[in-house]
Every structure is written in structure tokens, then in C-alpha cells.
Design an enzyme around this catalytic site. Structure first.
Site, PDB file in Angstrom:
ATOM      1  N   LEU A 174       0.884  -1.340   0.240  1.00  0.00           N
ATOM      2  CA  LEU A 174       0.019  -0.129  -0.244  1.00  0.00           C
ATOM      3  C   LEU A 174       0.863   1.404  -0.035  1.00  0.00           C
ATOM      4  O   LEU A 174       0.685   2.222  -1.124  1.00  0.00           O
ATOM      5  CB  LEU A 174      -0.964  -0.049   1.064  1.00  0.00           C
ATOM      6  CG  LEU A 174      -1.755  -0.588   0.935  1.00  0.00           C
ATOM      7  CD1 LEU A 174      -2.573  -1.107   2.584  1.00  0.00           C
ATOM      8  CD2 LEU A 174      -2.519  -0.858  -0.358  1.00  0.00           C
ATOM      9  N   ASP A 199      14.064   3.366  10.138  1.00  0.00           N
ATOM     10  CA  ASP A 199      13.120   1.594  10.919  1.00  0.00           C
ATOM     11  C   ASP A 199      12.400   2.946  11.738  1.00  0.00           C
ATOM     12  O   ASP A 199      12.877   3.483  12.353  1.00  0.00           O
ATOM     13  CB  ASP A 199      13.842   1.088  11.583  1.00  0.00           C
ATOM     14  CG  ASP A 199      13.735  -0.178  12.368  1.00  0.00           C
ATOM     15  OD1 ASP A 199      12.887   0.095  12.135  1.00  0.00           O
ATOM     16  OD2 ASP A 199      14.465  -0.907  12.616  1.00  0.00           O
ATOM     17  N   ASN A 236       2.218   4.630   7.704  1.00  0.00           N
ATOM     18  CA  ASN A 236       1.617   2.875   7.167  1.00  0.00           C
ATOM     19  C   ASN A 236       2.584   2.061   7.004  1.00  0.00           C
ATOM     20  O   ASN A 236       2.301   0.347   7.210  1.00  0.00           O
ATOM     21  CB  ASN A 236       1.929   2.090   5.460  1.00  0.00           C
ATOM     22  CG  ASN A 236       1.834   2.101   4.092  1.00  0.00           C
ATOM     23  OD1 ASN A 236       0.628   1.296   4.355  1.00  0.00           O
ATOM     24  ND2 ASN A 236       2.780   0.877   3.512  1.00  0.00           N
ATOM     25  N   SER A 293      -4.802   1.650   9.959  1.00  0.00           N
ATOM     26  CA  SER A 293      -5.308   0.567  10.760  1.00  0.00           C
ATOM     27  C   SER A 293      -5.374  -0.444   9.713  1.00  0.00           C
ATOM     28  O   SER A 293      -4.755  -0.799   8.590  1.00  0.00           O
ATOM     29  CB  SER A 293      -6.322   0.850  11.152  1.00  0.00           C
ATOM     30  OG  SER A 293      -6.558   0.041  12.420  1.00  0.00           O
ATOM     31  N   TYR A 309      -1.059  -8.375  16.418  1.00  0.00           N
ATOM     32  CA  TYR A 309      -1.373  -7.924  14.680  1.00  0.00           C
ATOM     33  C   TYR A 309      -2.707  -7.198  15.184  1.00  0.00           C
ATOM     34  O   TYR A 309      -2.661  -5.754  15.250  1.00  0.00           O
ATOM     35  CB  TYR A 309      -2.023  -8.398  13.991  1.00  0.00           C
ATOM     36  CG  TYR A 309      -2.607  -7.043  12.836  1.00  0.00           C
ATOM     37  CD1 TYR A 309      -1.044  -6.777  12.004  1.00  0.00           C
ATOM     38  CD2 TYR A 309      -3.428  -7.137  11.952  1.00  0.00           C
ATOM     39  CE1 TYR A 309      -1.349  -6.285  11.131  1.00  0.00           C
ATOM     40  CE2 TYR A 309      -3.537  -6.748  10.847  1.00  0.00           C
ATOM     41  CZ  TYR A 309      -2.649  -5.883  10.397  1.00  0.00           C
ATOM     42  OH  TYR A 309      -2.887  -4.922   9.137  1.00  0.00           O
ATOM     43  N   LYS A 324      -3.121  -2.667  16.380  1.00  0.00           N
ATOM     44  CA  LYS A 324      -4.399  -1.747  15.622  1.00  0.00           C
ATOM     45  C   LYS A 324      -5.016  -1.267  16.638  1.00  0.00           C
ATOM     46  O   LYS A 324      -5.297  -0.023  16.488  1.00  0.00           O
ATOM     47  CB  LYS A 324      -4.768  -2.613  14.612  1.00  0.00           C
ATOM     48  CG  LYS A 324      -3.570  -3.023  13.373  1.00  0.00           C
ATOM     49  CD  LYS A 324      -3.340  -2.062  12.681  1.00  0.00           C
ATOM     50  CE  LYS A 324      -2.294  -2.391  11.420  1.00  0.00           C
ATOM     51  NZ  LYS A 324      -1.015  -0.753  11.094  1.00  0.00           N
ATOM     52  N   THR A 359      -0.680  -7.307  -1.050  1.00  0.00           N
ATOM     53  CA  THR A 359       0.487  -6.906  -1.135  1.00  0.00           C
ATOM     54  C   THR A 359       1.118  -7.999  -0.591  1.00  0.00           C
ATOM     55  O   THR A 359       0.950  -9.165  -0.359  1.00  0.00           O
ATOM     56  CB  THR A 359       0.136  -5.943   0.231  1.00  0.00           C
ATOM     57  OG1 THR A 359       0.404  -6.051   1.493  1.00  0.00           O
ATOM     58  CG2 THR A 359      -0.381  -4.391  -0.330  1.00  0.00           C
TER      59      THR A 359
END
Length: 286
Positions: A21, A63, A90, A141, A155, A159, A190
Site C-alpha cells: 500500500l 526503521d 503505513n 489501521s 496484530y 491496531k 500486498t
């Protein structure tokens, strides 16, 4: 929804810009006539694009888990272009596994990139945006922030943390003319899936894993990242951008389904909830 035509030369700062993305956002911004600071761990995928847009694309290694490096990179960006108009957080990683399976290092790595990385970038760009009295921070997100699901719990946790922080940030930054939007994408093709890591499986979860694999095998609803980039262009061109933007019908439907189920549960337990509150005077100091 009202939108305006973006002026050529708007400056973007995009993390994780070398792939997925992030790369789609970078290309879309350049095609729109804007300038881009593309911050990425791996600069090689952007070398060709940088040669094509030498005057409008600045590629910087970064980073996002390194707070000092984030501030230094933002300083280089503002030195080059003088301002920042759109900041897209992102950069992200995914580690899959049951909650019980995560080591401390694996859990912390998930939070370091997805939450702390976005926090460090947000902190670093705010002095510039506040001084300008304008700007738009876009926090990428996930559909995973709509709820926790088996194997994506950490994960989702990263978020959820990002969204809680961003809601507060939106209220704090608004008085300076700075906008914040949380973007919740569904699936896109992706390399997030191919680059993700996994925990060491505990045998007891094998039946649940088998059920999940059967569900996932039923088909993909992942889309071209360019569609997400087009949506973000529309978002940042809006006079009144929302606090949250869902990307994709799957995310849209899931958001409404999750919200309905939560509201139904709250309603069933309303009596217990209300009974747990009854204001009394402050207890005497001990």
C-alpha cells in the site's frame, strides 16, 4: 462529503513506502503532481521511481521503531521541501499465531512497528504541522482493528492501540488545524501476507487451525492496492475528512455487523451496567 482539488506540490511523508500500500500511495501522490518523502527500510524498490521523479521524490531509509531516526528523517524531509501536508503512517508487520504461542520478543516486535512506529512519526511531524496550522495525518489501521480474530490477536492488538492513540491525537491536533483520519482497509494484494511471520504452533490448537484454513481456502476478496490509493487521494482532498474511513465492502459490512452485535450485547446487559454506577461523596482521606 465536499472535496477540493489538491494543489500541485503538496508534500507527503509516507512510511513503509517501498512496498504494498505504501508504494501505491507513493505512486498515486506523484501521479497527482505532488511531492513525496518515501521512508522505507528498503530503498531499492524505489530507485527507478526516484530516477523518474528526481525533483519530487525523496527516498530515505528508515526503521520506524528507532525514535531518534524518525525525528532525524522528518527533519531531513522538512529541510528538503519546507513543509509537510499529508503524513501517512503505513509501515506495518504481521505476525500470526494463537495468543498463548507468542514469545515476549514476538509480541513486542508487533507493537514496536505497528503502534510505537506510528506514535514516533506522529510526534515527530506535529511540531511542523502545528507551526503551519495545517496538515493531515493518515493512520493506516486494518480490518483487524474492528475485532480480534483467532491467529491475528496480536496484530489486532497493535491496531487497537493505534486507533485509541489516534482518536486522542485527533482531538488534540484539531485546535491547530491538523486533521487525523484512521483508515481501516480490508484485504489488498500486498506482500504483507508473504512477509508475515508465525509463532511456533502448540499442538492443542491444531483443530482450530484446520477450521481456519478451510475458511481461508474458500476464496479471496483481496483487491488491487491502487484502489486503496485512489480512496486515500479522495480522503486527503476532502474539506471535511472523517475520523475513520473503511476501505472495501468486506470491511464496511464487518464494521456494521460487529457494531450491531456489540450494541445488542450492551442492551441485554444494560441493567447490570447501570446498577454498577451510583455517585457518592468522596471517601474521607485516610
Amino acid at each position: 462529503m465536499r472535496t477540493t482539488t489538491a494543489a500541485s506540490g503538496r508534500v507527503w511523508f509516507i512510511t513503509g513506502a517501498g512496498r504494498g500500500l505504501g508504494l501505491a500511495f507513493t505512486r498515486a501522490a506523484l501521479d497527482n503532481g505532488d511531492r513525496v518523502v518515501a521512508a522505507t527500510r528498503t530503498v531499492a524498490p524505489l530507485e527507478g521511481l526516484a530516477a523518474e521523479h528526481e525533483d519530487r521524490l525523496l527516498v530515505l531509509p528508515l526503521d520506524v521503531t528507532d525514535r531518534a531516526a524518525v525525528h532525524a528523517t522528518v527533519d531531513r524531509a522538512t529541510e528538503r521541501f519546507g513543509r509537510l501536508d499529508v503524513v501517512v503512517n503505513n509501515a506495518g508487520i504481521m505476525s500470526m499465531g494463537m495468543i498463548e504461542e507468542f514469545t515476549e520478543a514476538e509480541a513486542r516486535a508487533q507493537m514496536e512497528t505497528n503502534f510505537f512506529g506510528a506514535l514516533w512519526v506522529s510526534q515527530a511531524v506535529l511540531p511542523c504541522l502545528r507551526a503551519q496550522g495545517s496538515g493531515h495525518i493518515v493512520q493506516i489501521s486494518s480490518i483487524g482493528a474492528l475485532g480480534g480474530f483467532p491467529t491475528t490477536g496480536l496484530y489486532s492488538a497493535s491496531k487497537f492501540a493505534l486507533e485509541g492513540m489516534s482518536e486522542a491525537l485527533a482531538m488534540e491536533a484539531a485546535r491547530f488545524g491538523v486533521k487525523v483520519t484512521i483508515v481501516e482497509p480490508g484485504g489488498y494484494w500486498t506482500d504483507l501476507y508473504t512477509s508475515m511471520t508465525a509463532t511456533t504452533p502448540i499442538p492443542g490448537y491444531a483443530p482450530l487451525r484446520a477450521e481456519l484454513e478451510k475458511q481461508w481456502a474458500e476464496g479471496s476478496v483481496d483487491s488491487d492496492p491502487r484502489l486503496a490509493a485512489e480512496a486515500v487521494l479522495t480522503l486527503v482532498g476532502s474539506d471535511e475528512p472523517p475520523l475513520r474511513l473503511l476501505l472495501g465492502g468486506t470491511a464496511y459490512d464487518l464494521a456494521f455487523d460487529v457494531s450491531r452485535r456489540r450494541m445488542e450485547t450492551w442492551a441485554r446487559w444494560e441493567e447490570v451496567s447501570r446498577a454498577a454506577e451510583h455517585a457518592i461523596p468522596a471517601p474521607p482521606a485516610r
